[in-house]
Design an enzyme around this catalytic site. Structure first.
Site, PDB file in Angstrom:
ATOM      1  CG  ASP A 139      -1.913   1.091   1.276  1.00 49.28           C
ATOM      2  OD1 ASP A 139      -1.774   2.048   0.488  1.00 49.28           O
ATOM      3  OD2 ASP A 139      -2.845   1.021   2.090  1.00 49.28           O
ATOM      4  CG  ASP A 158       1.690   5.495 -13.746  1.00 50.32           C
ATOM      5  OD1 ASP A 158       0.649   6.054 -14.153  1.00 50.32           O
ATOM      6  OD2 ASP A 158       2.254   4.578 -14.361  1.00 50.32           O
ATOM      7  CB  SER A 159      -2.680   6.284  -9.226  1.00 49.36           C
ATOM      8  OG  SER A 159      -3.242   7.571  -9.428  1.00 49.36           O
TER       9      SER A 159
END
Length: 290
Positions: A139, A158-159
């Site tokens: 996480d 970078d999601s």
């Protein structure tokens, strides 16, 4: 030629579709639906929850701009944290910088990493095995909350968009922790969507970051796969404002890092020019922080 198509479902009333040459994987992970397929036009394609994430044909545009701009906007980026980016493309570009000493990548969905390694190996290349890389399946929120003060020079997020698994990466608490773990000249960059269709994403993210960083701005990249015009990449800096740097500064840093002349989209001129935003995009930024 195949008559099978995959339709992107990012927007309810507009989209794109790809003719499928061969489906490579279709998986429901603990976090999201993942599809990898070989397209007729764009090579391998990664799809998460119905949204196109990356294609082999044009990934270089997004990856280069997401990586090289923040690393070269920093005067001496040595320690880099990557959050997300499970395909490995950002990690690859970070490690192209000879000046980078350590790159920690934290991706919550290990299935994305494994499927990318198997079906899209060219995107990351040998980056997975670089001794400077520390790849963690975990996480990113938790990692940032527990990291030491000033531990990193650059953070690259970078999601997916701020829904589902990516939603927690767009909160006040996240940006507060990012500011804390960045060094004195540190900066963070993350994708802020296509403002022609997702202006709220850029506006709300910029307002959040402005609470914790003195300089908040954005730059653009023309990624064909991300339909709707320019993709915006939001940047927030503790030190020098990236939007005010000169082409000569950036060229000198790129030469030192060893990437000058190795890219397909990024150049020093593209770098500085990308901060010159059309008014319809710039109006979504807090002007006093640019």
């Amino acid at each position: 030629m195949s008559d099978s198509w995959i339709n992107e479902t990012l927007y309810p009333d507009w989209g794109q579709r790809f003719r499928v040459k061969r489906e490579l994987a279709r998986v429901r992970s603990d976090f999201q639906d993942i599809v990898v397929f070989e397209s007729e036009s764009h090579g391998g394609v990664l799809v998460l929850d119905g949204a196109i994430q990356i294609t082999e044909r044009d990934e270089f545009v997004y990856q280069e701009m997401l990586t090289h701009v923040p690393l070269l906007a920093h005067p001496d980026a040595r320690r880099v944290l990557i959050i997300g980016a499970g395909d490995g493309g950002v990690l690859k570009r970070v490690l192209q910088h000879d000046t980078v000493e350590k790159a920690v990548m934290v991706e919550i969905d290990g299935a994305v990493i494994e499927l990318s390694k198997k079906h899209l190996p060219g995107i990351a290349g040998d980056a997975w095995n670089d001794p400077r890389a520390d790849v963690i399946v975990g996480d990113g929120i938790d990692y940032v909350a527990k990291a030491d003060d000033g531990a990193f020079d650059v953070i690259i997020v970078d999601s997916t968009d701020p829904v589902g698994v990516g939603e927690v990466l767009f909160t006040d608490a996240f940006y507060r922790d990012c500011a804390r773990i960045l060094s004195k000249e540190g900066l963070i960059v993350n994708q802020c969507g296509v403002p022609f269709m997702q202006a709220d994403e850029l506006r709300e993210t910029s307002l959040r970051r402005a609470k914790f960083f003195p300089h908040v701005s954005a730059y653009v990249a023309a990624v064909p796969t991300y339909v709707g015009g320019f993709m915006t990449l939001g940047v927030a800096a503790k030190g020098e404002a990236p939007s005010r740097q000169t082409t000569e500064q950036i060229r000198a840093r790129a030469e030192k890092a060893g990437i000058l002349g190795t890219t397909r989209y990024w150049t020093p001129e593209i770098h500085t020019g990308a901060f010159n935003l059309p008014p319809y995009i710039a109006e979504n930024l807090p002007s006093k922080n640019a």
